[in-house]
Design a protein around this motif. Structure first.
Motif, PDB file in Angstrom:
ATOM      1  N   ALA A  41     -35.105  48.869  -8.469  1.00  0.00           N
ATOM      2  CA  ALA A  41     -35.155  47.512  -8.010  1.00  0.00           C
ATOM      3  C   ALA A  41     -34.200  47.039  -7.352  1.00  0.00           C
ATOM      4  O   ALA A  41     -33.979  45.799  -6.842  1.00  0.00           O
ATOM      5  N   LYS A  42     -33.060  47.912  -7.263  1.00  0.00           N
ATOM      6  CA  LYS A  42     -31.640  47.628  -6.380  1.00  0.00           C
ATOM      7  C   LYS A  42     -31.154  46.546  -7.137  1.00  0.00           C
ATOM      8  O   LYS A  42     -30.556  45.516  -6.636  1.00  0.00           O
ATOM      9  N   GLY A  43     -31.325  46.312  -8.596  1.00  0.00           N
ATOM     10  CA  GLY A  43     -30.489  45.428  -9.214  1.00  0.00           C
ATOM     11  C   GLY A  43     -29.259  45.708  -9.849  1.00  0.00           C
ATOM     12  O   GLY A  43     -28.818  47.018  -9.732  1.00  0.00           O
ATOM     13  N   ILE A  44     -28.508  44.747 -10.337  1.00  0.00           N
ATOM     14  CA  ILE A  44     -27.043  45.063 -10.937  1.00  0.00           C
ATOM     15  C   ILE A  44     -27.239  45.023 -12.346  1.00  0.00           C
ATOM     16  O   ILE A  44     -26.117  44.993 -13.206  1.00  0.00           O
ATOM     17  N   GLY A  45     -28.188  44.443 -12.897  1.00  0.00           N
ATOM     18  CA  GLY A  45     -28.497  44.086 -14.536  1.00  0.00           C
ATOM     19  C   GLY A  45     -30.077  44.122 -14.682  1.00  0.00           C
ATOM     20  O   GLY A  45     -30.839  43.948 -13.618  1.00  0.00           O
ATOM     21  N   LEU A  46     -30.357  44.219 -15.962  1.00  0.00           N
ATOM     22  CA  LEU A  46     -31.803  44.276 -16.286  1.00  0.00           C
ATOM     23  C   LEU A  46     -31.821  43.983 -17.769  1.00  0.00           C
ATOM     24  O   LEU A  46     -31.097  44.611 -18.648  1.00  0.00           O
ATOM     25  N   THR A  49     -36.228  41.935 -21.963  1.00  0.00           N
ATOM     26  CA  THR A  49     -37.147  40.669 -21.821  1.00  0.00           C
ATOM     27  C   THR A  49     -37.985  40.728 -20.528  1.00  0.00           C
ATOM     28  O   THR A  49     -39.318  40.653 -20.285  1.00  0.00           O
ATOM     29  N   GLN A  50     -37.233  41.533 -19.265  1.00  0.00           N
ATOM     30  CA  GLN A  50     -37.930  41.433 -18.045  1.00  0.00           C
ATOM     31  C   GLN A  50     -38.893  42.457 -17.919  1.00  0.00           C
ATOM     32  O   GLN A  50     -39.788  42.427 -17.090  1.00  0.00           O
ATOM     33  N   ILE A  51     -38.985  43.419 -18.702  1.00  0.00           N
ATOM     34  CA  ILE A  51     -39.966  44.391 -18.842  1.00  0.00           C
ATOM     35  C   ILE A  51     -40.771  44.143 -19.674  1.00  0.00           C
ATOM     36  O   ILE A  51     -41.484  45.150 -20.612  1.00  0.00           O
ATOM     37  N   GLU A  89     -26.431  33.763  -7.429  1.00  0.00           N
ATOM     38  CA  GLU A  89     -27.116  34.372  -8.304  1.00  0.00           C
ATOM     39  C   GLU A  89     -28.593  34.834  -7.757  1.00  0.00           C
ATOM     40  O   GLU A  89     -28.942  33.871  -7.132  1.00  0.00           O
ATOM     41  N   GLY A  90     -29.139  35.968  -7.971  1.00  0.00           N
ATOM     42  CA  GLY A  90     -30.427  36.229  -7.732  1.00  0.00           C
ATOM     43  C   GLY A  90     -31.044  36.897  -9.175  1.00  0.00           C
ATOM     44  O   GLY A  90     -30.156  36.845 -10.186  1.00  0.00           O
ATOM     45  N   CYS A  91     -32.217  37.272  -9.086  1.00  0.00           N
ATOM     46  CA  CYS A  91     -32.880  37.781 -10.281  1.00  0.00           C
ATOM     47  C   CYS A  91     -34.224  38.424 -10.001  1.00  0.00           C
ATOM     48  O   CYS A  91     -34.951  37.983  -9.090  1.00  0.00           O
ATOM     49  N   LEU A  92     -34.277  39.705 -10.648  1.00  0.00           N
ATOM     50  CA  LEU A  92     -35.409  40.531 -10.354  1.00  0.00           C
ATOM     51  C   LEU A  92     -36.350  40.019 -10.591  1.00  0.00           C
ATOM     52  O   LEU A  92     -37.576  40.157 -10.316  1.00  0.00           O
ATOM     53  N   SER A  93     -36.706  38.963 -11.596  1.00  0.00           N
ATOM     54  CA  SER A  93     -37.862  38.243 -11.959  1.00  0.00           C
ATOM     55  C   SER A  93     -38.027  37.107 -11.174  1.00  0.00           C
ATOM     56  O   SER A  93     -39.075  36.414 -11.396  1.00  0.00           O
ATOM     57  N   ILE A  97     -34.997  34.537  -4.110  1.00  0.00           N
ATOM     58  CA  ILE A  97     -34.507  33.184  -4.401  1.00  0.00           C
ATOM     59  C   ILE A  97     -32.900  33.557  -5.006  1.00  0.00           C
ATOM     60  O   ILE A  97     -32.789  34.489  -5.946  1.00  0.00           O
ATOM     61  N   TYR A  98     -32.062  32.970  -4.111  1.00  0.00           N
ATOM     62  CA  TYR A  98     -30.564  33.035  -4.423  1.00  0.00           C
ATOM     63  C   TYR A  98     -29.963  31.740  -4.482  1.00  0.00           C
ATOM     64  O   TYR A  98     -30.397  30.984  -3.585  1.00  0.00           O
ATOM     65  N   ASP A  99     -29.136  31.425  -5.496  1.00  0.00           N
ATOM     66  CA  ASP A  99     -28.615  29.985  -5.671  1.00  0.00           C
ATOM     67  C   ASP A  99     -27.401  30.012  -6.471  1.00  0.00           C
ATOM     68  O   ASP A  99     -27.183  30.957  -7.166  1.00  0.00           O
ATOM     69  N   GLN A 132     -23.565  37.167 -18.614  1.00  0.00           N
ATOM     70  CA  GLN A 132     -24.148  36.086 -18.963  1.00  0.00           C
ATOM     71  C   GLN A 132     -25.543  35.595 -18.625  1.00  0.00           C
ATOM     72  O   GLN A 132     -26.359  35.027 -19.273  1.00  0.00           O
ATOM     73  N   HIS A 133     -25.832  36.140 -17.558  1.00  0.00           N
ATOM     74  CA  HIS A 133     -27.259  36.071 -16.798  1.00  0.00           C
ATOM     75  C   HIS A 133     -28.241  36.958 -17.536  1.00  0.00           C
ATOM     76  O   HIS A 133     -29.140  36.392 -17.966  1.00  0.00           O
ATOM     77  N   GLU A 134     -27.746  37.982 -18.026  1.00  0.00           N
ATOM     78  CA  GLU A 134     -28.476  39.084 -18.822  1.00  0.00           C
ATOM     79  C   GLU A 134     -28.793  38.495 -20.242  1.00  0.00           C
ATOM     80  O   GLU A 134     -29.830  38.515 -20.761  1.00  0.00           O
ATOM     81  N   LEU A 135     -27.718  38.037 -20.951  1.00  0.00           N
ATOM     82  CA  LEU A 135     -27.818  37.600 -22.065  1.00  0.00           C
ATOM     83  C   LEU A 135     -28.822  36.302 -22.263  1.00  0.00           C
ATOM     84  O   LEU A 135     -29.487  35.748 -23.093  1.00  0.00           O
ATOM     85  N   ASP A 136     -28.789  35.365 -21.042  1.00  0.00           N
ATOM     86  CA  ASP A 136     -29.857  34.241 -20.838  1.00  0.00           C
ATOM     87  C   ASP A 136     -30.928  34.938 -20.884  1.00  0.00           C
ATOM     88  O   ASP A 136     -31.994  34.012 -21.610  1.00  0.00           O
ATOM     89  N   HIS A 137     -31.397  35.881 -20.227  1.00  0.00           N
ATOM     90  CA  HIS A 137     -32.928  36.294 -20.450  1.00  0.00           C
ATOM     91  C   HIS A 137     -33.301  36.812 -21.684  1.00  0.00           C
ATOM     92  O   HIS A 137     -34.149  36.467 -22.300  1.00  0.00           O
ATOM     93  N   LEU A 138     -32.158  37.439 -22.522  1.00  0.00           N
ATOM     94  CA  LEU A 138     -32.589  37.802 -24.057  1.00  0.00           C
ATOM     95  C   LEU A 138     -32.908  36.411 -24.976  1.00  0.00           C
ATOM     96  O   LEU A 138     -33.436  36.648 -26.017  1.00  0.00           O
TER      97      LEU A 138
HETATM   98  O1  K1U Z   1     -32.522  39.735 -12.718  1.00  0.00           O
HETATM   99  C1  K1U Z   1     -31.753  40.202 -13.306  1.00  0.00           C
HETATM  100  O2  K1U Z   1     -31.028  40.181 -14.327  1.00  0.00           O
HETATM  101  C2  K1U Z   1     -30.873  41.236 -12.446  1.00  0.00           C
HETATM  102  C3  K1U Z   1     -29.949  40.373 -11.412  1.00  0.00           C
HETATM  103  C4  K1U Z   1     -28.468  40.220 -12.163  1.00  0.00           C
HETATM  104  C5  K1U Z   1     -27.652  39.494 -11.320  1.00  0.00           C
HETATM  105  C6  K1U Z   1     -27.339  39.318 -10.075  1.00  0.00           C
HETATM  106  C7  K1U Z   1     -26.460  38.354  -9.427  1.00  0.00           C
HETATM  107  C8  K1U Z   1     -25.443  37.670 -10.238  1.00  0.00           C
HETATM  108  C9  K1U Z   1     -26.096  37.640 -11.638  1.00  0.00           C
HETATM  109  C10 K1U Z   1     -26.941  38.426 -12.214  1.00  0.00           C
HETATM  110  C11 K1U Z   1     -29.793  40.943 -10.106  1.00  0.00           C
HETATM  111  O3  K1U Z   1     -29.464  42.250 -10.165  1.00  0.00           O
HETATM  112  S1  K1U Z   1     -30.342  40.229  -8.665  1.00  0.00           S
HETATM  113  C12 K1U Z   1     -30.195  41.371  -7.187  1.00  0.00           C
HETATM  114  C13 K1U Z   1     -28.870  41.713  -7.147  1.00  0.00           C
HETATM  115  O4  K1U Z   1     -28.486  42.705  -6.907  1.00  0.00           O
HETATM  116  C14 K1U Z   1     -27.569  40.805  -6.462  1.00  0.00           C
HETATM  117  C15 K1U Z   1     -28.011  39.220  -6.322  1.00  0.00           C
HETATM  118  C16 K1U Z   1     -27.005  38.358  -5.849  1.00  0.00           C
HETATM  119  C17 K1U Z   1     -25.637  39.034  -6.141  1.00  0.00           C
HETATM  120  C18 K1U Z   1     -25.532  40.268  -6.349  1.00  0.00           C
HETATM  121  C19 K1U Z   1     -26.563  41.074  -6.577  1.00  0.00           C
END
Ligand code: K1U
Ligand code: ZN
Length: 169
Positions: A41-46, A49-51, A89-93, A97-99, A132-138
């Motif tokens: 999914a080209k994310g940097i975290g997961l 909860t998201q799956i 930030e973005g989110c694979l879920s 959307i980025y903000d 912090q973003h991933e721990l929020d998901h949990l």
């Molecule tokens: O939904 C997720 O947890 C994955 C999310 C993690 C994340 C990205 C950026 C900031 C905080 C947390 C993503 O990987 S979104 C896609 C992405 O690769 C990305 C988006 C914005 C900035 C850097 C990377």
């Protein structure tokens, strides 16, 4: 296996994950699937909860080469800096959307690794933001909850429309 990622506003994303009892073969297989899904999914975290697996498991890889996977089982933030940072930030879920979200600039995290060993991780910058973003998901929290109700409702409407169109396709 690459697993399907839940999309906001799916109510299952609001589930609070439970601690992992033991880092056994089942958890190690889950971690492998989560890493495969994150890279696909080209994310940097997961977060699990998201799956739609509601256990406290997170995978992260913020490296440029996409070859430094980090596994956090039963993670907890044991210190966070007073200083904050606003990051995009973005989110694979929440696709497309980025903000900006304000997070602690640095955090110290205690977690078990994929071998069940306790680790202490010091993080700052993007890694701190991602943790912090991933721990929020949990905890059943998605980053759009930090945005204004107006923005959040526009995002919800947009994504529900997209999901209806996909269902029709
Ligand atoms: O939904 C997720 O947890 C994955 C999310 C993690 C994340 C990205 C950026 C900031 C905080 C947390 C993503 O990987 S979104 C896609 C992405 O690769 C990305 C988006 C914005 C900035 C850097 C990377
Ligand atoms: Zn996310």
């Amino acid at each position: 296996a690459v697993l399907p990622i839940l999309c906001y506003p799916d109510p299952r994303l609001r589930t609070v994950a439970r601690p992992v009892a033991s880092v056994d073969a089942r958890i190690q297989a889950l971690v492998a699937d989560m890493l495969e899904t994150m890279y696909d999914a080209k994310g940097i975290g997961l977060a699990a909860t998201q799956i739609d697996v509601h256990e406290r498991v997170v995978v992260i890889d913020v490296s440029q080469e996409r070859n430094q996977p980090m596994v956090l089982i039963n993670p907890e933030i044991i210190w966070a800096s007073e200083e904050k940072q606003e990051g995009e930030e973005g989110c694979l879920s929440v696709p497309g959307i980025y903000d900006g979200v304000e997070r602690a600039q640095a955090v110290r995290v205690r977690a078990l690794d994929a071998q069940g060993q306790e680790r202490i991780i010091e993080a700052e910058g993007l890694l701190a933001v991602c943790i912090q973003h991933e721990l929020d998901h949990l905890m059943g929290k998605v980053f759009v909850e930090y945005l204004s109700p107006l923005k959040r409702n526009r995002i919800k409407t947009k994504l529900l429309k997209q999901q209806r169109e996909e269902a029709r396709a």
